[in-house]
Scaffold this motif. Structure first.
Motif, PDB file in Angstrom:
ATOM      1  N   GLY A   1       0.827  -1.197   0.000  1.00 41.15           N
ATOM      2  CA  GLY A   1       0.000   0.000   0.000  1.00 41.15           C
ATOM      3  C   GLY A   1       0.861   1.247   0.000  1.00 41.15           C
ATOM      4  O   GLY A   1       2.020   1.216   0.425  1.00 41.15           O
ATOM      5  N   LYS A   2       0.280   2.356  -0.472  1.00 34.50           N
ATOM      6  CA  LYS A   2       1.045   3.601  -0.586  1.00 34.50           C
ATOM      7  C   LYS A   2       0.270   4.766   0.013  1.00 34.50           C
ATOM      8  O   LYS A   2      -0.953   4.822  -0.078  1.00 34.50           O
ATOM      9  CB  LYS A   2       1.371   3.898  -2.053  1.00 34.50           C
ATOM     10  N   ALA A   3       1.021   5.672   0.632  1.00 29.94           N
ATOM     11  CA  ALA A   3       0.444   6.927   1.138  1.00 29.94           C
ATOM     12  C   ALA A   3       1.488   8.012   0.981  1.00 29.94           C
ATOM     13  O   ALA A   3       2.652   7.818   1.345  1.00 29.94           O
ATOM     14  CB  ALA A   3       0.041   6.790   2.603  1.00 29.94           C
TER      15      ALA A   3
ATOM     16  N   HIS B   1       3.211   0.553   2.846  1.00 34.18           N
ATOM     17  CA  HIS B   1       2.610  -0.266   3.890  1.00 34.18           C
ATOM     18  C   HIS B   1       2.620  -1.747   3.484  1.00 34.18           C
ATOM     19  O   HIS B   1       1.928  -2.136   2.534  1.00 34.18           O
ATOM     20  CB  HIS B   1       1.163   0.159   4.151  1.00 34.18           C
TER      21      HIS B   1
ATOM     22  N   SER C   1      -2.220  -3.710   5.927  1.00 30.68           N
ATOM     23  CA  SER C   1      -3.256  -2.674   5.954  1.00 30.68           C
ATOM     24  C   SER C   1      -2.971  -1.656   7.051  1.00 30.68           C
ATOM     25  O   SER C   1      -2.673  -2.013   8.191  1.00 30.68           O
ATOM     26  CB  SER C   1      -4.623  -3.315   6.175  1.00 30.68           C
TER      27      SER C   1
ATOM     28  N   SER D   1      -5.482   4.609   5.425  1.00 31.74           N
ATOM     29  CA  SER D   1      -6.471   4.531   4.347  1.00 31.74           C
ATOM     30  C   SER D   1      -6.256   3.329   3.439  1.00 31.74           C
ATOM     31  O   SER D   1      -7.094   3.039   2.576  1.00 31.74           O
ATOM     32  CB  SER D   1      -6.427   5.811   3.499  1.00 31.74           C
ATOM     33  N   TYR D   2      -5.145   2.599   3.623  1.00 38.58           N
ATOM     34  CA  TYR D   2      -4.900   1.407   2.816  1.00 38.58           C
ATOM     35  C   TYR D   2      -5.476   0.190   3.535  1.00 38.58           C
ATOM     36  O   TYR D   2      -5.097  -0.123   4.667  1.00 38.58           O
ATOM     37  CB  TYR D   2      -3.403   1.211   2.595  1.00 38.58           C
TER      38      TYR D   2
ATOM     39  N   ASP E   1      -6.508  -3.934   2.799  1.00 36.65           N
ATOM     40  CA  ASP E   1      -6.561  -5.131   1.971  1.00 36.65           C
ATOM     41  C   ASP E   1      -6.768  -6.304   2.918  1.00 36.65           C
ATOM     42  O   ASP E   1      -5.884  -6.622   3.724  1.00 36.65           O
ATOM     43  CB  ASP E   1      -5.264  -5.307   1.183  1.00 36.65           C
TER      44      ASP E   1
END
Length: 231
Positions: A11-13, A22, A25, A28-29, A31
Motif C-alpha cells: 500500500g502507498k500513502a 505499507h 493494511s 487509508s490502505y 486489503d
C-alpha cells in the motif's frame, strides 16, 4: 509454506512531507489479504522530508519498533524521554495503558528513512516503557528483541523475537524454525536468495511449516534484513 509479499504491491500513502509504503493494511490502505502476520501487525517503510515529522499523537496496547535506515529521528514522549535515534539503532516503545509521542526528522537538509513496526502485545494495559540500543553490524543473525530481555536484548510484551541479519556478498545463514512458529523476513537493503526466490529491497516473505532455511546472499553487495520469529 512460503508466501512472498512483493515491495511493489505494498500500500502507498503520500502526504508531501511523508512518503510511506505499507506491507500490511494501515490508515487509508485496506486489503483483507494483508492484515498482518501472526502478532506482526504493521511494517511501514517511511521517508520523511527534512525538518518534518509526526506531531504528538497517542498509542495504546501496542509494541512499536523503529529502525532507522537513513538519517536521524528526534523522539519525544509523555514518559519524559527526549532522544535521537540514528541509523542502525533499534527503538522499542511499549505503549501499555497509553502514551503520546512525536517523531521528527532531526536534519534540516537530509531525508529520514525508517521502518515503523507494530507487534501486538500478549497482555494489555500496564506502564508504558521505552528502550533503545545499537547492536552493531555483526555478520550473520543477531537477536535484538526477546520476550525476556536476555543477553542485553530489548524486552517485548509478546512471545516473539526480532533479529537483524547482515550478510556480506557471497555468504549465507542457516535459520531454524520450530514446528509451531512462524517467520517473517523483511529485506531492508540488498538481495536475498530463499528457496529459489529472489527478494530485494522492501520485499517480505511469510514462512511456516519449514524447520530449516538457508538465507543466501549471492549478490555483489551486502544484505540487511529483519527476521521476525512469531507465535
Amino acid at each position: 509454506m512460503i508466501e512472498i509479499r512483493p515491495a511493489n504491491e505494498r500500500g502507498k500513502a503520500n502526504f508531501g512531507w511523508l512518503d510511506s509504503k505499507h506491507t500490511f493494511s494501515f490508515g487509508s490502505y485496506y486489503d483483507p489479504k494483508h492484515m498482518g502476520y501472526s502478532a506482526l501487525r504493521v511494517i511501514n517503510d517511511d521517508t520523511v522530508l527534512p525538518s518534518q515529522g509526526f506531531g504528538t499523537h497517542g498509542h495504546k496496547d501496542m509494541e512499536i519498533i523503529s529502525f532507522v535506515t537513513q538519517g536521524v529521528i528526534e523522539h519525544k514522549d509523555s514518559m519524559g524521554n527526549v532522544q535521537t535515534l540514528p541509523k542502525g539503532e533499534f527503538q522499542l516503545m511499549s505503549a501499555g495503558k497509553g502514551v503520546t509521542h512525536s517523531e521528527y526528522n532531526a536534519s534540516s537538509t537530509d531525508v529520514l528513512k525508517f521502518l515503523q513496526i507494530w507487534i501486538e502485545p500478549d497482555s494489555t494495559g500496564g506502564t508504558p516503557g521505552y528502550q533503545q540500543k545499537d547492536f552493531g553490524q555483526q555478520q550473520g543473525l543477531t537477536t535484538v528483541i526477546t520476550p525476556t530481555g536476555e543477553n542485553g536484548t530489548l524486552k517485548i510484551k509478546q512471545q516473539a523475537t526480532v533479529s537483524q541479519l547482515y550478510l556480506n556478498a557471497g555468504t549465507q545463514q542457516a535459520v531454524s524454525n520450530a514446528d509451531n512458529r512462524k517467520l517473517y523476513i523483511h529485506i531492508v537493503d540488498g538481495q536475498l536468495q530463499l528457496e529459489g526466490h529472489t527478494l530485494t529491497n522492501g520485499d517480505g516473505v511469510k514462512i511456516a511449516d519449514m524447520s530449516q532455511l538457508d538465507l543466501i546472499n549471492n549478490s555483489e553487495q551486502s544484505l540487511v534484513a529483519l527476521v521476525f520469529d512469531l507465535p
